[in-house]
Design an enzyme around this catalytic site. Structure first.
Site, PDB file in Angstrom:
ATOM      1  N   GLU A  46     -33.273 -63.850  75.209  1.00  0.00           N
ATOM      2  CA  GLU A  46     -31.994 -63.283  75.548  1.00  0.00           C
ATOM      3  C   GLU A  46     -31.806 -61.965  76.405  1.00  0.00           C
ATOM      4  OE1 GLU A  46     -28.460 -61.662  72.154  1.00  0.00           O
ATOM      5  OE2 GLU A  46     -30.731 -62.141  71.681  1.00  0.00           O
ATOM      6  N   LYS A 113     -22.243 -65.713  74.070  1.00  0.00           N
ATOM      7  CA  LYS A 113     -22.678 -65.499  72.614  1.00  0.00           C
ATOM      8  C   LYS A 113     -21.384 -65.298  72.068  1.00  0.00           C
ATOM      9  CE  LYS A 113     -25.844 -62.682  69.907  1.00  0.00           C
ATOM     10  NZ  LYS A 113     -26.948 -61.561  70.081  1.00  0.00           N
ATOM     11  N   CYS A 149     -29.100 -66.881  70.092  1.00  0.00           N
ATOM     12  CA  CYS A 149     -29.924 -65.802  69.112  1.00  0.00           C
ATOM     13  C   CYS A 149     -28.851 -66.046  67.739  1.00  0.00           C
ATOM     14  CB  CYS A 149     -30.042 -64.420  69.609  1.00  0.00           C
ATOM     15  SG  CYS A 149     -31.299 -63.314  68.598  1.00  0.00           S
ATOM     16  N   SER A 175     -35.063 -61.263  68.935  1.00  0.00           N
ATOM     17  CA  SER A 175     -35.065 -61.022  67.273  1.00  0.00           C
ATOM     18  C   SER A 175     -36.285 -60.056  66.989  1.00  0.00           C
ATOM     19  CB  SER A 175     -35.514 -62.488  66.585  1.00  0.00           C
ATOM     20  OG  SER A 175     -35.503 -62.267  65.404  1.00  0.00           O
ATOM     21  N   LYS A 181     -39.743 -61.814  58.732  1.00  0.00           N
ATOM     22  CA  LYS A 181     -38.826 -62.362  59.605  1.00  0.00           C
ATOM     23  C   LYS A 181     -39.440 -63.681  60.018  1.00  0.00           C
ATOM     24  CE  LYS A 181     -35.070 -61.567  62.067  1.00  0.00           C
ATOM     25  NZ  LYS A 181     -34.883 -60.340  62.818  1.00  0.00           N
ATOM     26  N   GLY A 284     -53.788 -34.927  64.670  1.00  0.00           N
ATOM     27  CA  GLY A 284     -54.307 -34.132  63.948  1.00  0.00           C
ATOM     28  C   GLY A 284     -55.105 -35.080  62.852  1.00  0.00           C
ATOM     29  N   GLY A 287     -58.795 -35.596  57.549  1.00  0.00           N
ATOM     30  CA  GLY A 287     -59.909 -36.303  56.480  1.00  0.00           C
ATOM     31  C   GLY A 287     -58.886 -36.937  55.359  1.00  0.00           C
ATOM     32  N   GLY A 288     -57.641 -37.052  55.602  1.00  0.00           N
ATOM     33  CA  GLY A 288     -56.667 -37.839  54.460  1.00  0.00           C
ATOM     34  C   GLY A 288     -56.588 -39.150  55.194  1.00  0.00           C
ATOM     35  N   ILE A 289     -55.784 -40.127  54.302  1.00  0.00           N
ATOM     36  CA  ILE A 289     -55.700 -41.599  54.564  1.00  0.00           C
ATOM     37  C   ILE A 289     -54.695 -41.507  55.759  1.00  0.00           C
ATOM     38  CG2 ILE A 289     -53.829 -41.744  52.785  1.00  0.00           C
ATOM     39  CD1 ILE A 289     -56.537 -44.450  53.553  1.00  0.00           C
ATOM     40  N   GLU A 396     -43.212 -40.064  52.206  1.00  0.00           N
ATOM     41  CA  GLU A 396     -43.015 -38.706  52.524  1.00  0.00           C
ATOM     42  C   GLU A 396     -41.880 -38.305  53.326  1.00  0.00           C
ATOM     43  OE1 GLU A 396     -47.917 -37.763  52.911  1.00  0.00           O
ATOM     44  OE2 GLU A 396     -46.755 -37.905  54.797  1.00  0.00           O
ATOM     45  N   LYS A 509     -33.919 -33.428  58.079  1.00  0.00           N
ATOM     46  CA  LYS A 509     -35.170 -33.616  58.796  1.00  0.00           C
ATOM     47  C   LYS A 509     -35.372 -34.822  59.449  1.00  0.00           C
ATOM     48  CE  LYS A 509     -37.839 -31.025  55.266  1.00  0.00           C
ATOM     49  NZ  LYS A 509     -38.941 -30.884  54.485  1.00  0.00           N
TER      50      LYS A 509
END
Length: 535
Positions: A46, A113, A149, A175, A181, A284, A287-289, A396, A509
């Site tokens: 498309e 369309k 589509c 798409s 999907k 950065g 040391g975290g996941i 978060e 934010k």
């Protein structure tokens, strides 16, 4: 009925606004399909000449004119093969999302369309007028219906084409990827093909476009609803199909959902960096996941030589975090820098001390640390021509557990649409790809999450458990259930009301956050358009 023509599915990565580059891809693909694959027809996605979605480029007359000229070039230069090309079509004061079938310098048919999506990430009614006429044209004696589509998902367009004698449907698509999907596409195509007893050739775009991921997944479905050809995900391919009733085993064609999401994140990161001409990325590493998974994705997307990890310890950073970050960087063989934020943090506290007198330390001091890190990362990125990847996740971001102009600072948020619980699943999956020596230390996966901005801090000091939080977010965001519906499922009332309040309280934010890959039905960004100021 099987597919009665030799057709090439042109699953191409077409760049928005690069009409000249897209045109060249059309010319090259048509020649390959004609000369090497002996195809009768080639089907492009498309709006293939402009890329999708072109957004407000469509409001510029020069852009529409260039697209029309590109279509004319295809008409003039492509011979010996039928080409179905997607493009904007100006007719008087109306602009249509169209596809044209051309052959030997002749326009065989043009379809506009009819159903213009105007929900989620789509804004087509802002730009296009809706068509109202089916288009069925002969290709080597085969009556062929053209459908774009969204029209496939509605009953009327296919009914019109079949009523006019269509024996085959060719459908260009753009798409975007979502976690389920592909399965929904197969179900829809199978149902439509069986109901109308007509084969369908479905050609989808592949590529990254800002937060959208186009995964491809082009396929052919016979009149019995069986998938007889499949082009795969996240790759450009010219897939030739012919008069066959061979059924593709979809258990092998469909990847595990977690694997597909991981591949989508890698693909999207590579696309954004490459298409926007960044030399590399930096992030950065705490040391975290979250930062661990982001680093692994970046390396898989770009290679270790284009990725820099930066450790920025403070007085609250545990030795465990530093050790695990170093181990991760070593396992991925990436360059790692270490810059303590302690001098800058202490300096800010000294400068602010007179104004902070007689006020207790609170989240303000935590945010100053995050903003010290942002300044360092952005300075390095500016100096080196690199892109900063933010490392925050969807959970978060939803509740505002992040610092504006701090850990939110950056150009691309890889995990923006990834709930925290899914972060752990993806990290485990990535380790399975390197079973001898897992790249992400198990201690990072097992350790309770912490921002390390205060003494003995853990995320669950401020939030419900991520399992509970993500379940509430799934219900409120993806399923669009209200608070009372969620509470009725057994969730604590105060927790639900707190989470919903935080979601809306922190809209300001998110409005200023970096874009990131969209994988959910209701992602923050184009899908989510709530006012900041509201009662």
């Amino acid at each position: 009925m099987s597919i009665p023509l030799r057709i090439t599915l042109a699953q191409l990565n077409l760049r928005v606004g690069d009409i000249a580059g897209n045109l060249q891809k059309h010319l090259d693909a048509a020649i390959t399909a004609r000369d090497q694959q002996q195809a009768d027809v080639i089907v492009f996605p498309e709006l293939s000449l402009t890329g999708y979605p072109p957004e407000d480029l469509l409001l510029r007359k020069a852009f529409i004119l260039e697209a029309q000229q590109a279509l004319q070039t295809c008409l003039t230069n492509i011979t010996g093969i039928y080409c179905l090309i997607g493009h904007p079509q100006q007719v008087g004061t109306h602009l249509y999302n169209a596809c044209s079938l051309i052959y030997n310098a002749k326009l065989i048919g043009c379809y506009a369309k009819q159903h213009l999506p105007n929900y989620g990430v789509f804004d087509e009614k802002r730009y296009f007028s809706a068509g109202n006429t089916p288009c069925v044209v002969p290709i080597k004696g085969v009556q062929t219906g053209l459908i774009v589509c969204e029209d496939l998902w509605k009953p009327t367009s296919l009914q019109q084409a079949v009523a006019q004698g269509a024996q085959l449907i060719l459908s260009p698509n753009a798409s975007p990827f979502e976690t389920d999907k592909h399965e929904r596409r197969i179900a829809m195509l199978s149902k439509q093909a069986k109901q109308h007893r007509v084969p369908i050739v479905y050609v989808n775009l592949v590529g990254g476009q800002d937060e959208l991921i186009f995964d491809g997944g082009s396929m052919a479905v016979n009149a019995q609803g069986d998938v007889t050809a499949f082009a795969g995900f996240f790759q450009e391919v010219l897939l030739p199909i012919n008069n066959t009733t061979t059924v593709v085993n979809q258990t092998s064609a469909q990847q595990d959902k977690i694997a597909r999401i991981y591949q989508a994140l890698v693909f999207s990161t590579r696309e954004y960096v490459e298409k926007n001409h960044f030399s590399g990325v930096l992030l950065g590493l705490s040391g975290g996941i979250d930062s661990a998974l982001t680093l692994a994705i970046a390396v898989d997307a770009l290679g270790k030589d284009r990725v820099t990890a930066v450790m920025m310890p403070s007085r609250y950073t545990a030795e465990m975090s530093i050790a695990d970050a170093k181990t991760l960087a070593q396992q991925l063989d990436v360059k790692i820098e270490s810059i303590s934020i302690e001098p800058s943090y202490a300096s800010f506290l000294t400068v602010l001390a007179p104004l902070f007198a007689r006020k207790k330390p609170d989240v303000t001091e935590e945010n100053i640390q995050a903003r010290c890190r942002a300044i360092l990362l952005m300075a390095l990125a500016n100096k080196q021509g690199q892109l900063v990847l933010t490392t925050g996740n969807r959970s978060e971001l939803a509740v505002g557990y992040c610092t504006l102009y701090g850990d939110m600072a950056g150009g691309f948020a890889v995990l923006k649409d990834i709930p925290k619980t899914l972060v752990y699943q993806l990290a485990t999956y990535r380790n399975q790809l390197s079973p001898v020596i897992p790249v992400i230390p198990q201690r990072i996966i097992d350790r309770p999450p912490t921002a390390e901005l205060a003494e003995n801090q853990q995320d669950e000091d401020s939030l419900p458990s991520y399992a509970v939080l993500d379940a509430i977010l799934e219900a409120y965001l993806n399923k669009e259930q209200d608070s009372e519906e969620i509470i009725a499922q057994g969730f604590d009332r105060d927790t639900v009301l707190k989470v919903v309040n935080l979601i809306h309280k922190n809209e300001y934010k998110r409005r200023q956050s970096a874009i990131g890959p969209r994988i959910n039905h209701k992602a923050f960004g184009k899908d989510w358009r709530y006012p900041i100021t509201m009662g």
